[in-house]
Each structure stands twice: as structure tokens, then as C-alpha cells.
Design an enzyme around this catalytic site. Structure first.
Site, PDB file in Angstrom:
ATOM      1  N   ASP A  34      -7.021   6.058  -5.460  1.00 12.66           N
ATOM      2  CA  ASP A  34      -6.608   4.331  -4.858  1.00 12.66           C
ATOM      3  C   ASP A  34      -8.332   3.997  -4.892  1.00 12.66           C
ATOM      4  O   ASP A  34      -9.147   4.842  -4.808  1.00 12.66           O
ATOM      5  CB  ASP A  34      -6.102   4.906  -3.364  1.00 12.66           C
ATOM      6  CG  ASP A  34      -6.489   3.537  -2.348  1.00 12.66           C
ATOM      7  OD1 ASP A  34      -5.847   2.574  -2.625  1.00 12.66           O
ATOM      8  OD2 ASP A  34      -7.129   3.783  -1.363  1.00 12.66           O
ATOM      9  N   ARG A  35      -8.321   2.668  -4.379  1.00 15.09           N
ATOM     10  CA  ARG A  35      -9.710   2.304  -4.579  1.00 15.09           C
ATOM     11  C   ARG A  35     -10.072   1.797  -3.176  1.00 15.09           C
ATOM     12  O   ARG A  35     -11.106   2.647  -2.469  1.00 15.09           O
ATOM     13  CB  ARG A  35      -9.792   0.715  -5.209  1.00 15.09           C
ATOM     14  CG  ARG A  35     -11.108   0.295  -5.393  1.00 15.09           C
ATOM     15  CD  ARG A  35     -11.432  -0.935  -6.025  1.00 15.09           C
ATOM     16  NE  ARG A  35     -11.274  -1.928  -5.069  1.00 15.09           N
ATOM     17  CZ  ARG A  35     -11.160  -3.040  -5.219  1.00 15.09           C
ATOM     18  NH1 ARG A  35     -11.337  -3.653  -6.463  1.00 15.09           N
ATOM     19  NH2 ARG A  35     -11.237  -3.891  -4.225  1.00 15.09           N
ATOM     20  N   ASP A  36      -9.825   0.841  -2.401  1.00 15.72           N
ATOM     21  CA  ASP A  36     -10.116   0.592  -1.021  1.00 15.72           C
ATOM     22  C   ASP A  36     -10.058   1.553   0.135  1.00 15.72           C
ATOM     23  O   ASP A  36      -8.762   1.941   0.036  1.00 15.72           O
ATOM     24  CB  ASP A  36      -9.857  -0.673  -0.653  1.00 15.72           C
ATOM     25  CG  ASP A  36      -9.998  -1.902  -1.575  1.00 15.72           C
ATOM     26  OD1 ASP A  36     -10.821  -1.868  -2.286  1.00 15.72           O
ATOM     27  OD2 ASP A  36      -9.102  -2.772  -1.595  1.00 15.72           O
ATOM     28  N   THR A  43     -13.235  -2.838   3.500  1.00 16.48           N
ATOM     29  CA  THR A  43     -13.946  -3.646   4.519  1.00 16.48           C
ATOM     30  C   THR A  43     -12.687  -4.806   4.642  1.00 16.48           C
ATOM     31  O   THR A  43     -12.876  -5.668   5.290  1.00 16.48           O
ATOM     32  CB  THR A  43     -14.859  -4.498   3.859  1.00 16.48           C
ATOM     33  OG1 THR A  43     -14.512  -4.816   2.285  1.00 16.48           O
ATOM     34  CG2 THR A  43     -16.109  -3.451   3.659  1.00 16.48           C
ATOM     35  N   GLN A  78      -3.348  -4.708  -4.117  1.00 15.69           N
ATOM     36  CA  GLN A  78      -4.207  -5.953  -3.702  1.00 15.69           C
ATOM     37  C   GLN A  78      -3.308  -7.118  -3.547  1.00 15.69           C
ATOM     38  O   GLN A  78      -3.256  -8.144  -3.832  1.00 15.69           O
ATOM     39  CB  GLN A  78      -5.038  -6.546  -4.840  1.00 15.69           C
ATOM     40  CG  GLN A  78      -5.984  -5.491  -5.337  1.00 15.69           C
ATOM     41  CD  GLN A  78      -7.145  -5.039  -4.277  1.00 15.69           C
ATOM     42  OE1 GLN A  78      -7.460  -6.309  -3.721  1.00 15.69           O
ATOM     43  NE2 GLN A  78      -7.684  -3.854  -4.033  1.00 15.69           N
ATOM     44  N   SER A  79      -2.637  -6.794  -2.048  1.00 13.12           N
ATOM     45  CA  SER A  79      -1.868  -7.961  -1.710  1.00 13.12           C
ATOM     46  C   SER A  79      -2.539  -9.358  -1.025  1.00 13.12           C
ATOM     47  O   SER A  79      -1.818 -10.222  -0.792  1.00 13.12           O
ATOM     48  CB  SER A  79      -0.930  -7.374  -0.456  1.00 13.12           C
ATOM     49  OG  SER A  79      -1.573  -7.534   0.675  1.00 13.12           O
ATOM     50  N   LYS A 134       2.478   0.612  -4.352  1.00 12.11           N
ATOM     51  CA  LYS A 134       2.596   1.643  -3.724  1.00 12.11           C
ATOM     52  C   LYS A 134       3.464   1.357  -2.450  1.00 12.11           C
ATOM     53  O   LYS A 134       2.637   0.272  -1.859  1.00 12.11           O
ATOM     54  CB  LYS A 134       1.150   2.254  -3.539  1.00 12.11           C
ATOM     55  CG  LYS A 134       0.449   2.721  -4.919  1.00 12.11           C
ATOM     56  CD  LYS A 134      -0.747   3.387  -4.676  1.00 12.11           C
ATOM     57  CE  LYS A 134      -1.871   2.135  -4.104  1.00 12.11           C
ATOM     58  NZ  LYS A 134      -3.370   2.655  -3.965  1.00 12.11           N
ATOM     59  N   LYS A 160      -4.125   6.687   2.153  1.00  9.49           N
ATOM     60  CA  LYS A 160      -2.717   6.358   3.103  1.00  9.49           C
ATOM     61  C   LYS A 160      -1.714   7.022   2.739  1.00  9.49           C
ATOM     62  O   LYS A 160      -1.772   7.612   1.428  1.00  9.49           O
ATOM     63  CB  LYS A 160      -2.441   4.828   2.917  1.00  9.49           C
ATOM     64  CG  LYS A 160      -3.712   3.901   3.187  1.00  9.49           C
ATOM     65  CD  LYS A 160      -3.112   2.756   4.086  1.00  9.49           C
ATOM     66  CE  LYS A 160      -4.060   2.009   4.626  1.00  9.49           C
ATOM     67  NZ  LYS A 160      -4.587   0.776   3.716  1.00  9.49           N
TER      68      LYS A 160
END
Ligand SMILES: [Mg+2]
Length: 209
Positions: A34-36, A43, A78-79, A134, A160
Site C-alpha cells: 500500500d502507499r499512504d 496526511t 486514490q478515491s 481494495k 488497513k
């Protein structure tokens, strides 16, 4: 609709970008991340490249995969794009900055997939429960097809439960859940990633692929 010209979009809400020229033989397991909240500090709908900061300990994880010839694949929801908070152009800048910060630490990503679809979105991106978002496994399966991966030996790191569920439904072997609990669901064994001991276990698992 976000400006999309020139970006590697497989469809309006799906970014699929192959990065670098490193080739992998068929049947390799991969390291999915995952990234964020996993690679960079989350953030909240990040849209400012200058605000990106790497999480401690993640660059060595990616570097270990690089050294072992294990493809490294980012899979990120990236919603914020569907919701109109920012566009693919801002995603490109933020993601480029994250990859730049990793490269400064000798850690390299081989493929990035990002899913913009969300039920609260606008226009073509307003899709509920899109197969690429996801916890659905679509992004992992797409990467598996494109790189001819052995998903059954692949690993995922995320922050998550949705990351772990996507891994489980893609048929992955193991997951590491940042600040989470260990569990086993279906074929996926999930370990917590909370301290340096957990990090060592993850590094050992990557090196044994
Ligand atoms: Mg996350």
C-alpha cells in the site's frame, strides 16, 4: 473529469505504470505495498509533493526485495480523485515525490497501480465497489497478469484491513499489517508490523523468497 492525457491510465480510474527497466523471470513472487500510511506518512488525501515523508523502516524493506530480484508493486486506492479533491496530475506529482524519496534511500518500485473509483465520486469515476478498489483484489491480479507473478508466494504490506483482504482474495501467502494484529484468513497469514522485531521478520521473509 480529471485531466488524464499523457498519464498511464488503463481506464479512466486505473493508473498502471511500469517503472524502470528491470526484468523479472516468469513465476516470481512479488512484494505488494500500500502507499499512504505504509510507504509515506498518511496526511489524508495527500496532494502536495512537498508534504511527503517516508515512514521509518520501509525503504530497507523495498531495498531487500530489490536485492532479491523480487518485483516491488505499489497498490493504492486514490478515491480523492473520484471525490474531486485532486486530479491525476497531482497524484503524479505526489507519487513521483514518494518514488524520489525512496530512490534517495536506494529503494526502487517496479510498478504502481492506483484506483480512483469510489461510490462518492463524479462522472466515470463514480463506481461503487469497483473490482480494482481494495479490498477487492483487482489491482493485485492485474499486476500478476502483467508481470506473470506467482501470487501464491507473494507478500503484502499495508496499514488497513482492506489491504490484507485484497491480498487474501488475490491468493497471496502472507501479509504484514502496520500497527495491527496477527490473523489467518483463508490462505493469508497476517503478521503485525509494530516494532523492529516484526520488521526483521518481514525482511527475513523477503530474503527467503
Ligand atoms: Mg494506507
Amino acid at each position: 473529469m480529471a485531466e488524464s492525457r499523457g498519464f498511464p491510465l488503463a481506464e479512466p480510474g486505473l493508473w498502471v505504470e511500469r517503472i524502470g527497466a528491470r526484468m523479472f523471470p516468469a513465476g516470481r513472487p512479488a512484494l505488494f505495498l500500500d502507499r499512504d500510511g505504509t510507504i509515506n506518512v498518511d496526511t489524508g488525501y495527500p496532494d502536495d509533493p512537498a508534504a511527503m515523508v517516508l515512514r521509518d523502516g520501509i525503504a530497507p524493506v523495498i531495498e531487500a526485495a530489490n536485492q532479491g530480484g523480487v518485483p516491488v508493486i505499489v497498490v493504492t486506492n486514490q478515491s480523492g480523485i473520484a471525490r474531486g479533491y485532486f486530479g491525476w496530475d497531482a497524484f503524479a506529482r505526489v507519487n513521483g515525490r514518494v518514488l524520489e524519496l525512496l530512490a534517495e534511500k536506494n529503494a526502487f518500485v517496479d510498478m504502481v497501480l492506483a484506483c480512483a473509483y469510489h461510490e462518492a465520486g463524479r462522472g466515470a469515476l463514480a463506481v461503487a465497489d469497483h473490482p480494482m478498489r481494495k479490498p477487492n483484489p483487482g489491482m493485485l491480479l492485474e499486476a500478476g497478469r502483467r508481470l506473470d507473478l506467482d501470487l501464491s508466494r507473494s507478500l503484502i504490506v499495508g496499514d488497513k484491513p482492506a489491504d490484507m483482504e485484497a491480498g487474501q482474495r488475490a491468493g497471496l501467502a502472507r501479509g504484514w499489517l502496520i500497527d495491527g494484529e496477527g490473523s489467518t484468513t483463508g490462505g493469508l497469514s497476517v503478521s503485525p508490523l509494530r516494532d523492529t522485531h516484526d520488521l526483521e521478520a518481514l525482511l527475513t521473509a523477503i530474503r527467503s523468497l
